[in-house]
Design an enzyme around this catalytic site. Structure first.
Site, short mmCIF file in Angstrom:
data_model
loop_
_atom_site.label_atom_id
_atom_site.label_comp_id
_atom_site.label_asym_id
_atom_site.label_seq_id
_atom_site.Cartn_x
_atom_site.Cartn_y
_atom_site.Cartn_z
N ARG A 17 0.50 10.67 7.19
CA ARG A 17 -0.80 10.89 6.53
C ARG A 17 -1.65 9.62 6.49
O ARG A 17 -2.82 9.67 6.14
CB ARG A 17 -0.59 11.48 5.13
CG ARG A 17 -0.14 12.93 5.20
CD ARG A 17 0.26 13.45 3.84
NE ARG A 17 -0.87 13.58 2.95
CZ ARG A 17 -0.77 13.60 1.62
NH1 ARG A 17 0.42 13.49 1.06
NH2 ARG A 17 -1.84 13.73 0.88
N THR A 83 14.87 12.44 1.29
CA THR A 83 15.23 11.22 0.55
C THR A 83 16.73 11.12 0.25
O THR A 83 17.27 10.02 0.22
CB THR A 83 14.41 11.13 -0.75
OG1 THR A 83 14.36 12.42 -1.37
CG2 THR A 83 12.98 10.70 -0.47
N ASP A 107 7.18 2.76 -0.61
CA ASP A 107 5.74 3.00 -0.75
C ASP A 107 5.29 2.97 -2.20
O ASP A 107 4.19 3.37 -2.54
CB ASP A 107 5.33 4.31 -0.07
CG ASP A 107 5.84 5.55 -0.79
OD1 ASP A 107 6.59 5.42 -1.78
OD2 ASP A 107 5.50 6.67 -0.36
N GLY A 143 6.59 15.54 -7.72
CA GLY A 143 7.62 16.40 -8.30
C GLY A 143 7.47 16.43 -9.82
O GLY A 143 7.01 15.48 -10.42
N GLU A 157 9.92 19.88 -6.84
CA GLU A 157 8.87 19.36 -5.96
C GLU A 157 7.61 20.23 -6.06
O GLU A 157 7.70 21.45 -6.24
CB GLU A 157 9.36 19.32 -4.51
CG GLU A 157 10.33 18.19 -4.23
CD GLU A 157 9.80 16.83 -4.66
OE1 GLU A 157 8.76 16.40 -4.13
OE2 GLU A 157 10.42 16.19 -5.53
N ASN A 229 0.75 7.43 -0.02
CA ASN A 229 0.93 8.31 1.14
C ASN A 229 -0.29 8.35 2.03
O ASN A 229 -0.21 8.74 3.18
CB ASN A 229 1.24 9.74 0.68
CG ASN A 229 2.56 9.83 -0.08
OD1 ASN A 229 3.48 9.07 0.18
ND2 ASN A 229 2.63 10.72 -1.03
N ASN A 371 -18.27 -28.33 18.57
CA ASN A 371 -16.85 -28.65 18.75
C ASN A 371 -16.24 -27.98 19.97
O ASN A 371 -15.12 -28.28 20.35
CB ASN A 371 -16.06 -28.27 17.50
CG ASN A 371 -16.21 -26.80 17.15
OD1 ASN A 371 -17.26 -26.21 17.38
ND2 ASN A 371 -15.18 -26.22 16.58
N SER A 390 -31.00 -34.41 8.81
CA SER A 390 -31.03 -32.95 8.97
C SER A 390 -31.21 -32.53 10.43
O SER A 390 -31.79 -33.26 11.23
CB SER A 390 -32.19 -32.37 8.17
OG SER A 390 -31.98 -32.64 6.81
C1 UD1 Z 1 8.64 11.72 -3.52
C2 UD1 Z 1 9.48 12.57 -4.47
C3 UD1 Z 1 8.58 13.20 -5.53
C4 UD1 Z 1 7.85 12.10 -6.27
C5 UD1 Z 1 7.10 11.18 -5.31
C6 UD1 Z 1 6.61 9.95 -6.04
C7 UD1 Z 1 11.44 13.44 -3.28
C8 UD1 Z 1 12.01 14.62 -2.58
N1 UD1 Z 1 10.18 13.60 -3.73
O1 UD1 Z 1 7.72 12.58 -2.85
O2 UD1 Z 1 9.34 13.97 -6.47
O3 UD1 Z 1 6.93 12.68 -7.21
O4 UD1 Z 1 7.96 10.70 -4.26
O5 UD1 Z 1 5.90 9.08 -5.20
O6 UD1 Z 1 12.12 12.45 -3.47
N2 UD1 Z 1 11.92 8.50 3.00
C9 UD1 Z 1 12.92 8.14 3.89
N3 UD1 Z 1 13.53 9.10 4.62
C10 UD1 Z 1 13.21 10.42 4.51
C11 UD1 Z 1 12.19 10.78 3.62
C12 UD1 Z 1 11.56 9.81 2.87
O7 UD1 Z 1 13.24 6.96 3.98
O8 UD1 Z 1 13.82 11.21 5.22
C13 UD1 Z 1 11.27 7.46 2.20
C14 UD1 Z 1 9.79 7.27 2.53
O9 UD1 Z 1 9.63 6.20 3.44
C15 UD1 Z 1 9.18 6.89 1.19
C16 UD1 Z 1 10.10 7.53 0.18
O10 UD1 Z 1 11.32 7.85 0.85
O11 UD1 Z 1 9.21 5.48 0.99
C17 UD1 Z 1 9.51 8.80 -0.41
O12 UD1 Z 1 9.19 9.72 0.61
P1 UD1 Z 1 7.80 10.49 0.64
O13 UD1 Z 1 7.78 11.35 1.84
O14 UD1 Z 1 6.70 9.53 0.44
O15 UD1 Z 1 8.00 11.44 -0.65
P2 UD1 Z 1 6.88 12.12 -1.54
O16 UD1 Z 1 6.46 13.38 -0.91
O17 UD1 Z 1 5.85 11.13 -1.89
CA CA Z 2 5.48 8.90 -1.35
#
Ligand code: UD1
Ligand code: CA
Length: 449
Positions: A17, A83, A107, A143, A157, A229, A371, A390
């Site tokens: 995004r 995650t 992030d 979430g 979520e 995001n 220069n 000047s």
């Molecule tokens: C996540 C939370 C949500 C919360 C929000 C807060 C989950 C399922 N959801 O949603 O409840 O309100 O953050 O900001 O946890 N990442 C990985 N590998 C993956 C997926 C994600 O490393 O397979 C990392 C991403 O780089 C990021 C973080 O995990 O740093 C969160 O992932 P993101 O996709 O941003 O989750 P959100 O939809 O923001």
């Molecule tokens: Ca996020």
């Protein structure tokens, strides 16, 4: 005995995004990649180990992270399956059984030490899982925390929440503390891929509460838990970070006439009694000494400014500028890779690049150091107490000796000796009465047309 701690940082997101070629966590806030903000916070709060989970394009993330600390172990999440799946990528670290496990997101750059310590305190007090949430009127995309009798029983979520659940204003900040002796089992138990084909870390709450474990919801401010995001959220994180940095500078004795218009860099160093007028921008690597004033609309980058220096209004200091105490750079003055010694004055409309300007020298309006010859940069050396008239051009390489004068409008191509006067321009001649003659002639032409 002090409790041991493993911090897992998830940074495998592609950040689609953001619409960027760059991994999301390398986008900068205050000129520092988000991942470095998180790492610095974690290191300051104290942790025994850091497991950083990166994606396939994560080599650059790994390189930047490793430059922050040698405690960092990299893990690769090959497929982006959510995650919980990302946490499992760091299974080897988890199985070492630290007392505390913290899971943070790369992030969520604005997380503070206070919150990290609060999370560990919750574990020390007997929580098995503690998730940090925040209150917001605009919970879109986050979430939701389902809390009953002070126990967190589920995180739903946004995409899967019912109408009623969507009305909940306590949202998941994403970061979590888990009892290290149970963490591996709890995360492994998030067996079910949900409808979206992902393993959600947030499901650990339901898993743990079904086992009758102690699951708590902690709270922190919305600003601190902002997850970036999109570019709009990146801009929001920037504005929150700027507010913090300005507040800190003011607490340390800096005066800002209009703080909201001043932009700081993460490494900006401002001594007490620095005064900043409105609309001043700091890029990377600027230091300003005590009692100096940066006047309105100035842009500074890579500049070391001593004490009692006056800069601007409308000045531009580029990398390699060194301004010694009591020196000045006034309006529409650009300085690059130049050392301006104590008390030297460059007050108006001037470019000084690749130069050394001696103490108490006075550089007249419109002076240019030439220069660059199209291929190489050359140096201009201006001695102490020199006076440059000047509108002079100093064609480098060239040296103006101590105490020398350069006549206005000169194009100086040869060195000027100590205490000499350099004049390099056409000599003036006056033709008596000639203006009147010209006027007559031109008027005659106009009449006939
Ligand atoms: C996540 C939370 C949500 C919360 C929000 C807060 C989950 C399922 N959801 O949603 O409840 O309100 O953050 O900001 O946890 N990442 C990985 N590998 C993956 C997926 C994600 O490393 O397979 C990392 C991403 O780089 C990021 C973080 O995990 O740093 C969160 O992932 P993101 O996709 O941003 O989750 P959100 O939809 O923001
Ligand atoms: Ca996020």
């Amino acid at each position: 005995m002090a409790r041991t701690c493993l911090t897992i940082i998830l940074a495998a997101g592609e950040g689609t995004r953001m619409r960027s070629d760059k991994p999301k966590v390398l986008h900068e806030v205050g000129g520092l990649p988000m991942i470095s903000h998180v790492l610095r916070g974690v290191i300051e709060a104290g942790t025994d180990a850091i497991a950083l989970v990166v994606g396939n394009g994560g080599n650059k993330v790994g390189d930047i992270a490793s430059s922050e600390s040698d405690k960092i172990e990299l893990f690769k999440q090959e497929e982006r399956l959510g995650t919980a799946h990302a946490v499992m990528a760091a299974k080897d670290a988890l199985s070492r059984r630290y007392d505390d496990v913290l899971v943070l997101f790369g992030d969520t750059a604005l997380i503070t030490q206070d919150t990290l310590l609060q999370m560990r305190q919750a574990l020390a007090n007997g929580a098995d899982v503690a998730a940090v949430g925040f209150q917001t009127e605009d919970p879109d995309g986050y979430g939701r925390f389902i809390v009953i009798d002070e126990q967190l029983i589920r995180i739903r979520e946004h995409k899967e929440a019912s109408e009623e659940e969507l009305r909940i204003s306590l949202c998941n900040g994403g970061i979590m503390a888990i009892n290290g002796s149970k963490a591996l089992e709890l995360v492994s138990a998030i067996g079910n891929r949900n409808k979206r084909g992902e393993y959600y870390l947030t499901d650990i709450v339901e898993v743990a509460s079904k086992q009758g474990l102690n699951v708590l919801a902690l709270e922190a401010s919305k600003e601190e838990l902002l997850g970036v995001n999109t570019r709009a959220e990146l801009a929001l994180a920037e504005s929150i970070w700027q507010k913090r940095a300005r507040r800190e500078a003011m607490q340390n004795g800096v005066t800002m006439l209009s703080p909201e218009t001043v932009f700081l860099h993460h490494d900006t160093k401002l001594a007490p009694d620095v005064v900043l007028e409105p609309n001043v921008f700091f890029g990377r690597g600027v230091e300003v000494g005590s009692g100096s004033t940066i006047r309105a609309y100035s842009h500074l980058e890579g500049a070391k400014i001593g004490e009692g220096v006056n800069i601007g209004p409308f000045a531009r200091l580029r990398p390699g500028s060194v301004m010694d105490s009591g020196s000045r750079a006034g309006n529409f003055v650009e300085i690059k890779n130049a050392h301006i010694h104590a008390g030297a004055k460059i007050n108006h409309l001037t470019y000084i690049g690749d130069a050394d300007v001696g103490s108490k020298a006075n550089i007249g309006a419109g002076t240019i150091t030439c220069n660059y010859d199209g291929f190489n940069k050359h140096k201009t050396i201006i001695g102490a107490n020199v006076f440059i008239g000047s509108n002079s051009s100093l064609v480098a390489p060239v040296t103006i000796g101590d105490g020398a004068y350069v006549a206005s409008g000169s194009v100086i191509t040869e060195d000027v000796p100590i205490d000499a006067l350099g004049v390099a321009r056409g000599r003036q001649t006056n033709k008596e009465g000639h203006a009147a003659t010209l006027r007559e002639r031109y008027r005659g032409k106009n009449d006939s047309s």
